[in-house]
Design an enzyme around this catalytic site. Structure first.
Site, PDB file in Angstrom:
ATOM      1  N   SER A   2      11.375 -41.199  61.301  1.00 53.76           N
ATOM      2  CA  SER A   2      11.714 -42.076  62.422  1.00 53.76           C
ATOM      3  C   SER A   2      12.952 -41.479  63.091  1.00 53.76           C
ATOM      4  CB  SER A   2      12.059 -43.467  61.898  1.00 53.76           C
ATOM      5  OG  SER A   2      12.688 -44.239  62.910  1.00 53.76           O
ATOM      6  N   TYR A  54      16.180 -49.187  55.910  1.00 53.17           N
ATOM      7  CA  TYR A  54      15.112 -48.446  56.600  1.00 53.17           C
ATOM      8  C   TYR A  54      15.643 -47.097  57.072  1.00 53.17           C
ATOM      9  CZ  TYR A  54      11.493 -47.422  60.107  1.00 53.17           C
ATOM     10  OH  TYR A  54      10.497 -46.813  60.843  1.00 53.17           O
TER      11      TYR A  54
HETATM   12  N1  LIG Z   1       6.204 -48.193  65.377  1.00 50.53           N
HETATM   13  C1  LIG Z   1       7.371 -47.612  65.542  1.00 50.53           C
HETATM   14  O1  LIG Z   1       8.078 -47.858  66.530  1.00 50.53           O
HETATM   15  C2  LIG Z   1       7.855 -46.582  64.546  1.00 50.53           C
HETATM   16  C3  LIG Z   1       8.975 -45.807  64.896  1.00 50.53           C
HETATM   17  C4  LIG Z   1       9.423 -44.836  64.027  1.00 50.53           C
HETATM   18  C5  LIG Z   1       8.769 -44.620  62.837  1.00 50.53           C
HETATM   19  N2  LIG Z   1       7.696 -45.384  62.497  1.00 50.53           N
HETATM   20  C6  LIG Z   1       7.031 -45.075  61.226  1.00 50.53           C
HETATM   21  O2  LIG Z   1       5.683 -44.753  61.466  1.00 50.53           O
HETATM   22  C7  LIG Z   1       4.893 -45.038  60.303  1.00 50.53           C
HETATM   23  C8  LIG Z   1       3.635 -45.806  60.717  1.00 50.53           C
HETATM   24  O3  LIG Z   1       4.018 -47.083  61.189  1.00 50.53           O
HETATM   25  P1  LIG Z   1       3.228 -47.879  62.340  1.00 50.53           P
HETATM   26  O4  LIG Z   1       4.129 -47.966  63.496  1.00 50.53           O
HETATM   27  O5  LIG Z   1       1.867 -47.326  62.510  1.00 50.53           O
HETATM   28  O6  LIG Z   1       3.216 -49.335  61.664  1.00 50.53           O
HETATM   29  P2  LIG Z   1       2.041 -50.258  61.110  1.00 50.53           P
HETATM   30  O7  LIG Z   1       2.742 -51.416  60.466  1.00 50.53           O
HETATM   31  O8  LIG Z   1       1.057 -50.520  62.188  1.00 50.53           O
HETATM   32  O9  LIG Z   1       1.336 -49.354  59.987  1.00 50.53           O
HETATM   33  C9  LIG Z   1       1.885 -49.112  58.730  1.00 50.53           C
HETATM   34  C10 LIG Z   1       0.755 -49.100  57.714  1.00 50.53           C
HETATM   35  O10 LIG Z   1       1.289 -48.737  56.432  1.00 50.53           O
HETATM   36  C11 LIG Z   1       0.687 -49.568  55.460  1.00 50.53           C
HETATM   37  N3  LIG Z   1       1.533 -49.649  54.268  1.00 50.53           N
HETATM   38  C12 LIG Z   1       2.773 -50.185  54.165  1.00 50.53           C
HETATM   39  N4  LIG Z   1       3.208 -50.098  52.908  1.00 50.53           N
HETATM   40  C13 LIG Z   1       2.238 -49.478  52.195  1.00 50.53           C
HETATM   41  C14 LIG Z   1       2.114 -49.106  50.821  1.00 50.53           C
HETATM   42  N5  LIG Z   1       3.072 -49.394  49.931  1.00 50.53           N
HETATM   43  N6  LIG Z   1       1.004 -48.451  50.424  1.00 50.53           N
HETATM   44  C15 LIG Z   1       0.022 -48.180  51.324  1.00 50.53           C
HETATM   45  N7  LIG Z   1       0.067 -48.539  52.622  1.00 50.53           N
HETATM   46  C16 LIG Z   1       1.172 -49.182  53.049  1.00 50.53           C
HETATM   47  C17 LIG Z   1       0.555 -50.918  56.164  1.00 50.53           C
HETATM   48  O11 LIG Z   1      -0.377 -51.779  55.515  1.00 50.53           O
HETATM   49  C18 LIG Z   1       0.102 -50.479  57.545  1.00 50.53           C
HETATM   50  O12 LIG Z   1      -1.291 -50.359  57.615  1.00 50.53           O
HETATM   51  C19 LIG Z   1       5.829 -45.799  59.366  1.00 50.53           C
HETATM   52  O13 LIG Z   1       6.292 -44.946  58.345  1.00 50.53           O
HETATM   53  C20 LIG Z   1       6.967 -46.224  60.264  1.00 50.53           C
HETATM   54  O14 LIG Z   1       8.165 -46.422  59.542  1.00 50.53           O
HETATM   55  C21 LIG Z   1       7.244 -46.363  63.315  1.00 50.53           C
END
Ligand SMILES: NC(=O)c1ccc[n+]([C@@H]2O[C@H](COP(=O)([O-])OP(=O)(O)OC[C@H]3O[C@@H](n4cnc5c(N)ncnc54)[C@H](O)[C@@H]3O)[C@@H](O)[C@H]2O)c1
Length: 255
Positions: free
Chosen positions: A148, A161
């Site tokens: 991130s 986080y």
């Molecule tokens: N959306 C944003 O703005 C953003 C920004 C920077 C980084 N991220 C990172 O991107 C990645 C994807 O996030 P996203 O935005 O698609 O969010 P999201 O919540 O849509 O998807 C995250 C997925 O991870 C799964 N998950 C969580 N914990 C888990 C575990 N212990 N075992 C297996 N699966 C698990 C959830 O069920 C979900 O399906 C994450 O690592 C997040 O931290 C997101």
């Protein structure tokens, strides 16, 4: 068909960026393992991909549980015989506010700190720990970690986080150094604000939503835009790139 004949594990592929990546990777010829702990979402993505004629399988996975991770990797090897790509994408963040306190350090209870690190950082460690030996035997592999902008900038308000994502950046670099000699590449994506369920609540707040869109491109990103970066880093097109920390953020980090 940039991933023809490749086997790819994508964690957290039941939602957001992972789901978009599962669709893109499958359409580029990969067999996709949806390693997700949300059964309903994981099965739905599997169904969608299989209905479209792709090879995809949902395996219920909690990336923070070592026994579970070990058994899932065993099942992948039994079914496909190899693992070419690991996209360590799963994570928890702002969507988990009701369960964990996303706050500055002084307001973060130790229990919440531990839970967030156990998924966002330990999860990357555990998945990599069981996939790397397979890739070492193959003498090839590509690992992409989803960190991130919080991992590289002092973004305030979610310190556990932020620490977990900084750990992912550091781990990416050292894994790239340690395993490059086995022809294993390890790279990292640092997304800015991406429109997924993870930040849906935050984006509902008009003021915050506006501030997220003050980057040079003047908008939040789409999950597909992360999927394309992950595809490039996973595919042989990036065969001489390892240890890269790649912001995909509409220019947020340079403004
Ligand atoms: N959306 C944003 O703005 C953003 C920004 C920077 C980084 N991220 C990172 O991107 C990645 C994807 O996030 P996203 O935005 O698609 O969010 P999201 O919540 O849509 O998807 C995250 C997925 O991870 C799964 N998950 C969580 N914990 C888990 C575990 N212990 N075992 C297996 N699966 C698990 C959830 O069920 C979900 O399906 C994450 O690592 C997040 O931290 C997101």
């Amino acid at each position: 068909m940039r991933l023809k004949d490749k086997v790819a594990i994508i964690t957290g592929a039941g939602s957001g960026q992972g789901k978009a990546s599962a669709k893109l990777f499958a359409s580029e010829g990969a067999s996709v393992v949806i390693a997700e702990w949300n059964e309903e979402n994981g099965k739905q993505v599997e169904q969608e991909l299989v209905n479209a004629g792709y090879t995809a399988v949902f395996m219920k996975t909690d990336i923070s549980n070592e026994e579970n991770v070990r058994s899932v990797i065993d099942q992948v090897v039994e079914r496909f015989g190899r693992i070419d790509i690991l996209f360590n994408n799963a994570g928890i963040g702002f969507s988990s506010r009701s369960r964990y306190k996303m706050a500055p350090l002084l307001e973060t209870p130790l229990g919440d700190w531990n839970q967030i690190l156990s998924i966002n950082l330990n999860g990357v460690y555990l998945m990599s720990k069981y996939v790397l030996p397979i890739m070492i035997k193959q003498e090839s592999g590509s690992i992409v970690n989803n960190s991130s902008l919080n991992g590289v900038l002092g973004v305030t308000g979610a310190d556990a986080y932020t620490a977990s994502k900084g750990g992912v950046v550091a781990l990416t670099r050292v894994m790239a150094v340690d395993y490059g000699k086995h022809n294993i590449r390890v790279n990292c994506i640092c997304p800015g604000a991406i429109d997924t369920p993870m930040i849906a609540e935050v984006l509902d707040n008009e003021k915050i939503a506006k501030s997220y869109a003050t980057n040079p491109l003047r908008r939040v990103g789409k999950p597909e835009e992360i999927a394309h970066a992950a595809l490039f880093l996973s595919s042989d097109e990036s065969s001489y790139i390892t240890g890269l920390i790649m912001p995909v953020d509409g220019g947020w980090s340079v403004a």
